[in-house]
Design an enzyme around this catalytic site. Sequence first.
Site, mmCIF file in Angstrom:
data_model
loop_
_atom_site.group_PDB
_atom_site.id
_atom_site.type_symbol
_atom_site.label_atom_id
_atom_site.label_comp_id
_atom_site.label_asym_id
_atom_site.label_seq_id
_atom_site.Cartn_x
_atom_site.Cartn_y
_atom_site.Cartn_z
ATOM 1 N N GLY A 1 -22.755 -25.468 37.607
ATOM 2 C CA GLY A 1 -21.794 -24.856 36.682
ATOM 3 C C GLY A 1 -20.996 -23.708 37.259
ATOM 4 O O GLY A 1 -19.967 -23.333 36.707
ATOM 5 N N ASP B 1 -20.803 -15.814 30.896
ATOM 6 C CA ASP B 1 -21.754 -16.774 31.480
ATOM 7 C C ASP B 1 -22.949 -17.008 30.558
ATOM 8 O O ASP B 1 -24.078 -17.116 31.016
ATOM 9 C CB ASP B 1 -22.222 -16.339 32.874
ATOM 10 C CG ASP B 1 -23.024 -17.425 33.567
ATOM 11 O OD1 ASP B 1 -22.696 -18.608 33.378
ATOM 12 O OD2 ASP B 1 -24.002 -17.103 34.284
HETATM 13 CA CA CA Z 1 -23.765 -20.387 34.375
#
Ligand code: CA
Length: 580
Positions: free
Chosen positions: A193, A318
């Site tokens: 990611g 995040d």
């Molecule tokens: Ca992440």
Amino acid sequence: MKRKLLSLLVLMAATQLGAQAAGVTDAMIENDAKTPGDVLSWGLGPQGQRHSTLAQVNAKTIKNLVPVWSMSFGGEKQRGQQSQPLIHEGKMYVTASYSRLFAVDAKTGQKLWKYEHRLPEGIMPCCDVINRGAAIYGNLVIFGTLDAQLVALDKDSGKVVWREKIDDYKAGYSYTAAPLIAEGLLLTGVSGGEFGVVGRVEARDPMSGKLVWVRPMVEGHMGYRYDAEGKAVETGVSGTTNATWPGEMWKTGGAATWLGGTYDPKTRLAYFGTGNPGPWNSHLRKGDNLYSASTVALDVKSGQIKWHYQTTPNDGWDFDGVNEFVTFDMGGKRMGAKADRNGFFYVIDAENGKLQNAFPFVTKVTWAKGIDKATGRPDFVAEGRPGDPTAGDGKKGQDVFAAPSFLGGKNQMPMAYSPQTGLFYVPANEWGMDIWNEPVTYKKGAAYLGAGFTIKPLYEDYIGALRAVDPRTGKIAWEVKNSAPLWGGVLTTAGNLVFWGTPEGYLKAADAKTGKVVWQFQTGSGIVAPPVTWEQDGEQYVSVVSGWGGAVPLWGGEVAKKVNFLEQGGSIWVFKLHKG
Ligand code: CA
Ligand code: CA
């Protein structure tokens, strides 16, 4: 008559063969939580409750819980060990750092075989060279590797039966989760990611590794199913292209499914969490950015999205929404619970994705005032979002202090649920971060963040806290604080116990109702993996992997100072009651 007898004999032989070849079946996996003689899934049941019906080890007897054996994972390279072992017919299957898998006699600790994956130079795991465990099905034990492959081994011989590539490790793809088996299919996600990969869920035939369907988790990408010849047939775009993403940003949109999924045999849905949208700089992608930072419920047979619930729309911190969605019964309904990285604990209708309850499970949340129970959306704090670099000098946006930190109110360490107490046991952490945005453009195989950060503890005396959370009221029934951040998972048992490990090396047990710590054992390195328990020959065993590492020592900023004295080492420990 003769022919009839012959065909009956053939049928009987075939049935016997079938039974042998069948090995671990779907029914066995679906019932895993109710069969304490084995552990056939990540989560001690595909629902992920991590609750065992065993009660031989309890608050009264646990003083006699002693080690039976321990085995080192060896190797020159150690690093973080996050694996949950599987137990089947007296054998343990446990993965280790650097894409290794061991088969061990569960009673004696004798090694039966080992598979060591040959890893290329240049793998790009974001958060240490860890693996969280294998799946078992038929005669196969199946796990994923850091170079984004799936490997199926014969569970008895350790011989490779099939090997399939998930994607290109040079583009940042890797694999770290325990694969999920549901309805005869092998369900996997992707890691990567932080590299602008495209998150997705894939279904394969577990016996051959051949793809059955693919469902992208970034809105705008096409889904596919594969016919008998392996030809891809389009099954529709996920969502609506550009509905929640500007321009071309969805093409490298992240939403990595790096923690795998859970499955509920009652709803017949698989639940996968999705990570941050790429890049971290949220001003580059105005909109909700579906299906990032969400729980996505998938019809297992078709791979179609049945519902989604996004925990952090237009995420700018995040706050990966990958954390496990654990289904349970509440108020006569099938619910799912999730302790999100963003600091909120969610209770969601597992059938339709409708929010039932949401409340913080950490002491400080800066980015949202709360979650609107009618709309299911967060009430954002505008000044809690790191600023847009283009608003100032173009190089660095306004920095903010945000809590939780990007390592989360809870991260990959799975929580447990006890149907007896009705409580979830959540390994939580209290920390924040300075975070700011920077310009960034996508480059294959390079970090795609557009952000800088420093993580900081919130309190002097602790970061970690194991919390008993009531999903109905949002009340914390009890907590046990821990100096270092908690990074292992939790197990709860009908013996009214909760087990969890600490980076300081202790496997601990507490009374599930009161939180009183009743037992602990020093394993020699930090624990960042979830414990398991099973019964063999009338005795209850408890096991946990030890081996300090993971994301905290790599990304922990000022927290790293708090844990830099901890020693590495990889081993598996097994305990049972000493008979006086
Ligand atoms: Ca992440
Ligand atoms: Ca079982």
